[in-house]
Design an enzyme around this catalytic site. Structure first.
Site, PDB file in Angstrom:
ATOM      1  N   LYS A 101     -14.354 -14.093 -69.880  1.00  0.00           N
ATOM      2  CA  LYS A 101     -14.955 -15.303 -69.323  1.00  0.00           C
ATOM      3  C   LYS A 101     -14.497 -16.546 -70.105  1.00  0.00           C
ATOM      4  O   LYS A 101     -15.309 -17.373 -70.537  1.00  0.00           O
ATOM      5  CB  LYS A 101     -16.477 -15.195 -69.275  1.00  0.00           C
ATOM      6  N   TYR A 102     -13.204 -16.666 -70.230  1.00  0.00           N
ATOM      7  CA  TYR A 102     -12.616 -17.786 -70.957  1.00  0.00           C
ATOM      8  C   TYR A 102     -12.979 -19.108 -70.292  1.00  0.00           C
ATOM      9  O   TYR A 102     -12.988 -19.222 -69.060  1.00  0.00           O
ATOM     10  CB  TYR A 102     -11.098 -17.657 -70.977  1.00  0.00           C
TER      11      TYR A 102
END
Length: 280
Positions: A114-115
């Site tokens: 979940k950058y």
């Protein structure tokens, strides 16, 4: 380019796209099952808690991977389950990704990180995921915008699943906010990504099995993009409703993640087979 219609996957010439790679995995494995690899060290079986954290987590994962490989379309390690253990956890993640790549190269690995950050940081994220860990795709939050996220979307044959709606209780507090058009925010974001961000056939979406109506809404906003769907299993999502809601316009384009219900089963291989069969 006409942005009024969704950019369909497969638009790159010469290189196979991420959407095509994922489709090949689904077809060859005859499965839409994504097996989550989310180990929590203190909850591992006693035989996997010898004190050598990196080796313990890797050996635990290897048993799940070997058992589930005949039935999985993808594997999805959750980054924070590894980084929370410090250097040993990162080593375990690298060993796990290397093992899957070497032994099951036909099964893609999705790093659930979940950058989300500014552009130069996301360049380093792309290096971490694709070069150091060697994964095939990542998850990211779309809020930084297309320009910042380009490093995660620009590599030929690699993928990036944008989280447009999460599966946790309370997700709608912000993600369902009504926009000026009267639509919920997540739908506007999904449509924007589908129509403007998928030039390389590298983009997918994350939408929840825990709310089939939301999942169906995301699918209508993006008829062709691959969807990664969490929330089945321990989170209680309706399997049949999720499959019906999430399949794309061609009756494909969906992988459904199951983590704890497979990882914590007495026989992970048997559990993976049962989940694959239920999905089919």
């Amino acid at each position: 380019m006409n942005t009024a219609q969704e950019q369909k996957p497969g638009v790159r010439q010469g290189d196979i796209t991420w959407a095509e790679r994922l489709h090949e995995a689904i077809v060859s494995q005859q499965s839409i099952l994504c097996v989550g690899l989310d180990p929590v060290y203190e909850k591992l079986p006693e035989r996997h808690r010898t004190g050598d954290v990196a080796r313990d987590i890797f050996e635990y994962n290897r048993g799940i991977v070997d058992g589930a490989a005949p039935f999985a379309a993808t594997f999805k390690p959750q980054y924070k389950c590894y980084s929370a253990e410090g250097e040993a956890g990162i080593t375990a993640l690298r060993l796990t990704c290397d093992y899957i790549r070497q032994n099951y190269p036909h099964i893609p690995v999705i790093l659930d990180a979940k950058y989300a950050d500014v552009g130069h940081v996301l360049e380093r994220c792309a290096h971490e995921a694709f070069d150091l860990f060697g994964v095939d795709a990542v998850t990211a939050m779309p809020a930084p915008g297309r320009r910042a996220l380009t490093p995660l979307m620009a590599q030929a044959g690699r993928g990036c699943f944008m989280v447009v709606r999460t599966s946790n209780p309370g997700a709608g507090e912000l993600q369902d906010i009504e926009t000026a058009t009267g639509e919920p925010l997540y739908r506007v974001i999904a449509r924007r990504i589908a129509t403007e961000w998928n030039e390389n056939g590298s983009v997918g979406l994350v939408a929840p099995a825990t709310d089939p109506a939301v999942l169906a809404d995301v699918r209508r906003a993006a008829p062709y993009l691959p969807i990664l769907c969490p929330g089945v299993g321990a989170q209680g999502g309706d399997l049949e409703a999720a499959v019906e809601a999430g399949l794309d316009a061609n009756g494909a384009g969906l992988v459904i993640n199951v983590s704890r219900a497979i990882m914590e089963a007495p026989d992970p291989g048997k559990a993976a087979r049962e989940w694959r069969d239920r999905l089919e």
